[in-house]
Design an enzyme around this catalytic site. Structure first.
Site, mmCIF file in Angstrom:
data_model
loop_
_atom_site.group_PDB
_atom_site.id
_atom_site.type_symbol
_atom_site.label_atom_id
_atom_site.label_comp_id
_atom_site.label_asym_id
_atom_site.label_seq_id
_atom_site.Cartn_x
_atom_site.Cartn_y
_atom_site.Cartn_z
ATOM 1 N N ASP A 263 -3.663 5.705 6.252
ATOM 2 C CA ASP A 263 -4.143 6.966 6.811
ATOM 3 C C ASP A 263 -5.155 6.656 7.920
ATOM 4 O O ASP A 263 -4.755 6.296 9.023
ATOM 5 C CB ASP A 263 -4.742 7.778 5.653
ATOM 6 C CG ASP A 263 -5.148 9.182 6.031
ATOM 7 O OD1 ASP A 263 -4.637 9.691 7.039
ATOM 8 O OD2 ASP A 263 -5.974 9.786 5.319
ATOM 9 N N GLU B 257 0.836 -1.201 0.000
ATOM 10 C CA GLU B 257 0.000 0.000 0.000
ATOM 11 C C GLU B 257 0.876 1.258 0.000
ATOM 12 O O GLU B 257 1.998 1.239 0.507
ATOM 13 C CB GLU B 257 -0.910 -0.076 1.240
ATOM 14 C CG GLU B 257 -1.808 1.079 1.509
ATOM 15 C CD GLU B 257 -2.885 1.347 0.462
ATOM 16 O OE1 GLU B 257 -2.531 1.576 -0.708
ATOM 17 O OE2 GLU B 257 -4.073 1.383 0.825
ATOM 18 N N ASP B 258 0.350 2.325 -0.563
ATOM 19 C CA ASP B 258 1.127 3.571 -0.591
ATOM 20 C C ASP B 258 1.144 4.269 0.765
ATOM 21 O O ASP B 258 2.184 4.659 1.263
ATOM 22 C CB ASP B 258 0.632 4.524 -1.701
ATOM 23 C CG ASP B 258 -0.867 4.820 -1.635
ATOM 24 O OD1 ASP B 258 -1.575 4.229 -0.785
ATOM 25 O OD2 ASP B 258 -1.348 5.639 -2.436
ATOM 26 N N ARG C 298 1.339 11.851 -9.484
ATOM 27 C CA ARG C 298 1.821 10.491 -9.245
ATOM 28 C C ARG C 298 3.230 10.292 -9.803
ATOM 29 O O ARG C 298 3.988 9.454 -9.324
ATOM 30 C CB ARG C 298 0.893 9.457 -9.922
ATOM 31 C CG ARG C 298 -0.493 9.349 -9.303
ATOM 32 C CD ARG C 298 -1.166 8.075 -9.805
ATOM 33 N NE ARG C 298 -2.607 8.077 -9.634
ATOM 34 C CZ ARG C 298 -3.256 7.711 -8.526
ATOM 35 N NH1 ARG C 298 -2.571 7.319 -7.475
ATOM 36 N NH2 ARG C 298 -4.561 7.733 -8.474
ATOM 37 N N PHE D 150 -1.164 16.472 3.652
ATOM 38 C CA PHE D 150 -1.516 15.764 2.422
ATOM 39 C C PHE D 150 -0.281 15.680 1.530
ATOM 40 O O PHE D 150 0.294 16.692 1.144
ATOM 41 C CB PHE D 150 -2.680 16.429 1.689
ATOM 42 C CG PHE D 150 -3.301 15.478 0.709
ATOM 43 C CD1 PHE D 150 -4.180 14.491 1.134
ATOM 44 C CD2 PHE D 150 -2.946 15.513 -0.639
ATOM 45 C CE1 PHE D 150 -4.714 13.568 0.243
ATOM 46 C CE2 PHE D 150 -3.472 14.602 -1.538
ATOM 47 C CZ PHE D 150 -4.359 13.629 -1.103
ATOM 48 N N VAL D 151 0.130 14.462 1.230
ATOM 49 C CA VAL D 151 1.369 14.261 0.472
ATOM 50 C C VAL D 151 1.089 13.654 -0.908
ATOM 51 O O VAL D 151 0.125 12.913 -1.086
ATOM 52 C CB VAL D 151 2.370 13.379 1.257
ATOM 53 C CG1 VAL D 151 2.821 14.072 2.525
ATOM 54 C CG2 VAL D 151 1.779 12.015 1.591
ATOM 55 N N LYS E 188 0.481 7.384 8.468
ATOM 56 C CA LYS E 188 0.049 8.648 9.099
ATOM 57 C C LYS E 188 -0.716 8.264 10.361
ATOM 58 O O LYS E 188 -1.952 8.274 10.362
ATOM 59 C CB LYS E 188 -0.934 9.338 8.144
ATOM 60 C CG LYS E 188 -0.507 10.657 7.568
ATOM 61 C CD LYS E 188 -1.726 11.296 6.888
ATOM 62 C CE LYS E 188 -1.445 11.736 5.482
ATOM 63 N NZ LYS E 188 -2.625 12.342 4.841
HETATM 64 P P1 IMP Z 1 -7.356 5.259 4.525
HETATM 65 O O1 IMP Z 1 -8.482 4.336 4.203
HETATM 66 O O2 IMP Z 1 -7.843 6.520 5.150
HETATM 67 O O3 IMP Z 1 -6.250 4.631 5.303
HETATM 68 O O4 IMP Z 1 -6.834 5.778 3.136
HETATM 69 C C1 IMP Z 1 -5.880 5.155 2.431
HETATM 70 C C2 IMP Z 1 -5.832 5.683 1.029
HETATM 71 O O5 IMP Z 1 -6.127 7.082 0.973
HETATM 72 C C3 IMP Z 1 -4.444 5.537 0.487
HETATM 73 O O6 IMP Z 1 -4.296 4.324 -0.191
HETATM 74 C C4 IMP Z 1 -4.310 6.715 -0.434
HETATM 75 O O7 IMP Z 1 -4.743 6.361 -1.715
HETATM 76 C C5 IMP Z 1 -5.257 7.771 0.125
HETATM 77 N N1 IMP Z 1 -4.519 8.794 0.909
HETATM 78 C C6 IMP Z 1 -4.508 8.973 2.248
HETATM 79 N N2 IMP Z 1 -3.712 9.983 2.608
HETATM 80 C C7 IMP Z 1 -3.182 10.460 1.463
HETATM 81 C C8 IMP Z 1 -2.239 11.528 1.179
HETATM 82 O O8 IMP Z 1 -1.707 12.247 2.038
HETATM 83 N N3 IMP Z 1 -1.940 11.701 -0.139
HETATM 84 C C9 IMP Z 1 -2.479 10.941 -1.142
HETATM 85 N N4 IMP Z 1 -3.335 9.941 -0.913
HETATM 86 C C10 IMP Z 1 -3.698 9.714 0.377
HETATM 87 MG MG MG Z 2 -4.931 6.149 -3.511
#
Ligand code: IMP
Ligand code: MG
Length: 178
Positions: A102, A98-99, A164, A151-152, A130
């Site tokens: 969050d 995963e990237d 990207r 936000f990155v 994060k």
């Molecule tokens: P989560 O479900 O909130 O953990 O969100 C995860 C997904 O949200 C990641 O796979 C990203 O695609 C996107 N995301 C969360 N934070 C960022 C950020 O700072 N920059 C870009 N994408 C983000």
């Molecule tokens: Mg994403």
């Protein structure tokens, strides 16, 4: 694109160090085992391409595409499967690539969904973490770097499908999305 970035948070050199470190650890942990890397599209595409080349044991790859974000910078909470894996993962050692972790909503849903398919093991490898924004109890097994609540973008991560292709990870200027 550089003019939209406030600050570079993870440089090209540091990204190389991170993927080397994680690749080495994964190679050691799964020695003698079969390994399947599952990249979560689209954000993990660059990370996946780099980390798989730092893994020195045989492994296969697959991809899944889910969405939880629109053109907003906050998660909607809902996770939709756009493309599923192309193989059965029963009995396999799976690592989700995963990237960024969050709120954890995406990975918590995904892990639950995939564990029902009876993999031999299921772990999570995230490039960025994060922790401040966590809403679920997902605990990543491999983490590249912890980042603050900003936000990155870059190195696969987007804002509204842009940035990207930046080779580094940077903090996006607030005026771009506010
Ligand atoms: P989560 O479900 O909130 O953990 O969100 C995860 C997904 O949200 C990641 O796979 C990203 O695609 C996107 N995301 C969360 N934070 C960022 C950020 O700072 N920059 C870009 N994408 C983000
Ligand atoms: Mg994403």
């Amino acid at each position: 694109m550089r003019e939209d970035i406030d600050k570079i948070l993870v440089s090209v050199d540091e990204l190389d160090e991170i993927t080397s470190r994680l690749g080495k650890k994964i190679s050691k942990d799964y020695e003698g085992e079969e390994l399947l890397l599952c990249g979560i599209l689209k954000g993990s595409v660059v990370f996946m391409a780099d980390i798989m080349r730092k893994i020195t044991i045989p492994c296969s790859i697959d991809f899944m595409c889910v969405s939880s974000y629109g053109s907003d910078t906050r998660s909607s909470g809902a996770v939709k499967i756009i493309k599923d894996l192309s193989q059965d993962i029963a009995g396999k050692n799976v690592i989700l690539i995963e990237d960024i972790l969050d709120t954890g909503v995406t990975l918590s849903h995904l892990s639950q969904m995939l564990s029902v398919r009876n993999p031999k093991s299921l772990r999570i490898c995230t490039l960025l973490d994060k922790p401040e924004r966590r809403k679920s109890d997902v605990i990543p097994d491999y983490v590249g770097k912890q980042v603050p609540d900003e936000f990155v973008v870059g190195y696969g991560l987007d804002y509204d499908e842009k940035y990207r292709n930046l080779p580094y990870i940077g903090i996006l200027k607030r005026e771009i999305y506010e």
